[in-house]
Write an enzyme that holds these catalytic residues in place. Structure first.
Site, PDB file in Angstrom:
ATOM      1  N   TYR A  53       1.205  -1.637   0.348  1.00  0.00           N
ATOM      2  CA  TYR A  53       0.000  -0.481  -0.213  1.00  0.00           C
ATOM      3  C   TYR A  53       0.605   1.159   0.359  1.00  0.00           C
ATOM      4  CZ  TYR A  53      -2.797   3.921   1.968  1.00  0.00           C
ATOM      5  OH  TYR A  53      -3.517   5.169   2.280  1.00  0.00           O
ATOM      6  N   LYS A  68     -12.046  -0.492   6.013  1.00  0.00           N
ATOM      7  CA  LYS A  68     -11.746  -1.283   5.119  1.00  0.00           C
ATOM      8  C   LYS A  68     -12.760  -2.482   5.154  1.00  0.00           C
ATOM      9  CE  LYS A  68      -9.217   1.657   3.714  1.00  0.00           C
ATOM     10  NZ  LYS A  68      -7.625   1.892   4.065  1.00  0.00           N
ATOM     11  N   ASP A 128       0.145  -7.591   6.469  1.00  0.00           N
ATOM     12  CA  ASP A 128      -1.271  -6.882   6.445  1.00  0.00           C
ATOM     13  C   ASP A 128      -2.282  -7.503   6.220  1.00  0.00           C
ATOM     14  OD1 ASP A 128      -3.249  -4.898   5.647  1.00  0.00           O
ATOM     15  OD2 ASP A 128      -1.898  -3.232   5.492  1.00  0.00           O
TER      16      ASP A 128
HETATM   17  N1  PLP Z   1      -3.254  -0.794   4.545  1.00  0.00           N
HETATM   18  C1  PLP Z   1      -3.579  -1.027   3.078  1.00  0.00           C
HETATM   19  C2  PLP Z   1      -3.572  -2.804   2.920  1.00  0.00           C
HETATM   20  C3  PLP Z   1      -4.509  -0.454   3.088  1.00  0.00           C
HETATM   21  O1  PLP Z   1      -5.646  -0.835   2.240  1.00  0.00           O
HETATM   22  C4  PLP Z   1      -5.259   0.854   4.398  1.00  0.00           C
HETATM   23  C5  PLP Z   1      -5.704   1.990   3.251  1.00  0.00           C
HETATM   24  O2  PLP Z   1      -5.693   2.332   2.056  1.00  0.00           O
HETATM   25  C6  PLP Z   1      -4.116   1.305   5.258  1.00  0.00           C
HETATM   26  C7  PLP Z   1      -3.176   0.170   5.561  1.00  0.00           C
HETATM   27  C8  PLP Z   1      -3.811   2.018   5.645  1.00  0.00           C
HETATM   28  O3  PLP Z   1      -5.067   2.401   6.429  1.00  0.00           O
HETATM   29  P1  PLP Z   1      -5.678   3.851   7.247  1.00  0.00           P
HETATM   30  O4  PLP Z   1      -6.294   4.513   5.721  1.00  0.00           O
HETATM   31  O5  PLP Z   1      -6.841   3.171   7.688  1.00  0.00           O
HETATM   32  O6  PLP Z   1      -4.862   4.665   8.117  1.00  0.00           O
END
Ligand code: PLP
Length: 385
Positions: free
Chosen positions: A105, A202, A177
């Site tokens: 990400y 999500k 993740d």
């Molecule tokens: N990890 C992944 C795979 C994501 O898609 C995202 C956000 O799009 C994050 C972490 C970060 O999360 P947050 O937007 O809740 O800070």
């Protein structure tokens, strides 16, 4: 029957969520309080002293998150990136090295590359997240092997069990993740990982109405370190956000089944569309990670990416023309979303090893009627005028 033996859907609805002992309320209340009355100096009721440290609503969410990942401890944060930042600062010191996939990400990469390097983090993005690539990237100062599986936005799959073994042999810990899969489709701790990260924004929350993050672990010492840093850094999930996330989690199992049904249909439909040059979906048999995904995931998820002929302009035009698919960032909600990663979610990776193809479109397939979603994509991808 203990919670350990209950099925996933049962745990999602009941873990950490016993009826309120005073009123019998079946839904854990929102404890909107910063502090707690003490019964004499130091006389805490069930350890509640101050809500940065511990709050009953957040505790309910944390117990549920732990139960869903088969973990012993969970920590809920204000966002996924807040969880990641706390993890990095809790476990790394200047000069430590982290290995991670080169299509992680974009925001995670930005955290490593623009924030953590300033206080001494070193990192190596691996070309693919195959175990050999990870093994080759591990150095004597590697403390963390970071995995995303499936990745955002190319849906690459890592063999979590094999990579965990390789990382542990080298003395590194493994962080997964699990945002794209959700706890329902994949449980990395069962596969040998040490820490699970979620953007609960999500699929876990599931309704695009709250931002949150989580860390889940089994090891008691690791949990102690994370608890200390969560309290010391203070990026915790507030009671309202915790409550909303917990409310979303109750339906995670049924939502994910429907996300997968719809995504499987759309991925298959895209493979037959004349304007599509490549479809990324681990459920397709010709996806390079299909076999591993089938081994470590319950099903293949609700995210589908694809490349189109006509380059960036064509990909952007499809995103602009979609109607039922809302043009927007984020993912994992009940409503379908479409986006252009190169200009939107992954714009911060431009010019880096994590840059994504410019003709890529990413879909977060929601739980609407699949026929309506396909009708919308048909019109969005119709002849260009
Ligand atoms: N990890 C992944 C795979 C994501 O898609 C995202 C956000 O799009 C994050 C972490 C970060 O999360 P947050 O937007 O809740 O800070």
């Amino acid at each position: 029957m203990t919670a350990d033996h209950q099925g996933f859907a049962t745990r999602a609805i009941h873990a950490g969520q016993a009826a309120d002992p005073r009123t019998g309320a079946v839904v854990p209340p929102i404890y909107a309080t910063s502090t707690y009355k003490q019964d004499g100096v130091g006389g805490l009721r069930e350890g509640f002293e101050y809500s940065r440290t511990k709050n009953p609503t957040r505790q309910a969410l944390e117990e549920c998150l732990a139960a869903l990942e088969n973990g012993r401890h969970a920590f809920a944060f204000a966002s996924g990136l807040a969880a990641e930042d706390t993890l990095l600062r809790a476990l790394l010191a200047p000069g430590d090295h982290i290995v991670f996939p080169d299509d992680a990400y974009g925001g995670t990469f930005r955290l490593f590359d623009k924030v953590a390097v300033k206080w001494g983090l070193e990192y190596t993005p691996t070309k693919d997240s195959h175990v050999d690539g990870v093994r080759a990237a591990i150095q004597s100062n590697t403390k963390i092997v970071w995995l995303e599986s499936p990745t955002n936005p190319l849906l690459n799959i890592s063999d979590i069990a094999a990579i965990s073994q390789a990382a542990h042999d080298a003395g590194a810990i493994v962080v997964v993740d699990n945002t794209f899969a959700s706890s329902y489709l994949q449980q990395p701790l069962n596969l040998g990982a040490d820490i699970v990260v979620h953007s609960t924004t999500k699929y876990m929350g599931g309704h695009s109405d709250v931002v949150g993050g989580a860390l889940v672990v089994n090891d008691d010492k690791l949990a102690e370190t994370l608890a200390f840093h969560s309290n010391s850094m203070g990026a915790i999930s507030g009671p309202f956000d915790s409550w909303l996330t917990l409310r979303g989690i109750k339906t995670l199992a049924v939502r994910m089944e429907r996300h997968c049904d719809n995504a499987e249909r759309i991925a298959e439909w895209l493979t037959r569309h004349p304007r599509v040059t490549r479809v990324f979906y681990p459920g397709l048999e010709d996806h390079p990670g299909h076999e591993i995904a089938a081994k470590q995931m319950r099903r293949f998820g609700g995210m589908v990416s694809f490349q189109v002929s006509g380059g960036e302009e064509a990909a952007v035009e499809i995103c602009d023309r979609a109607r039922l698919f809302t043009l927007g960032e984020s993912l994992g909600g009940v409503e379908s979303l479409i986006e252009h990663p190169g200009r939107m979610t992954h714009a911060s990776a431009a010019g880096s090893p994590l840059e994504v193809p410019s003709d890529l479109v990413r879909l977060s397939v929601g739980i609407e009627d699949a026929d309506d979603l396909i009708a919308d994509l048909t019109q969005a991808m119709g002849d260009r005028h």
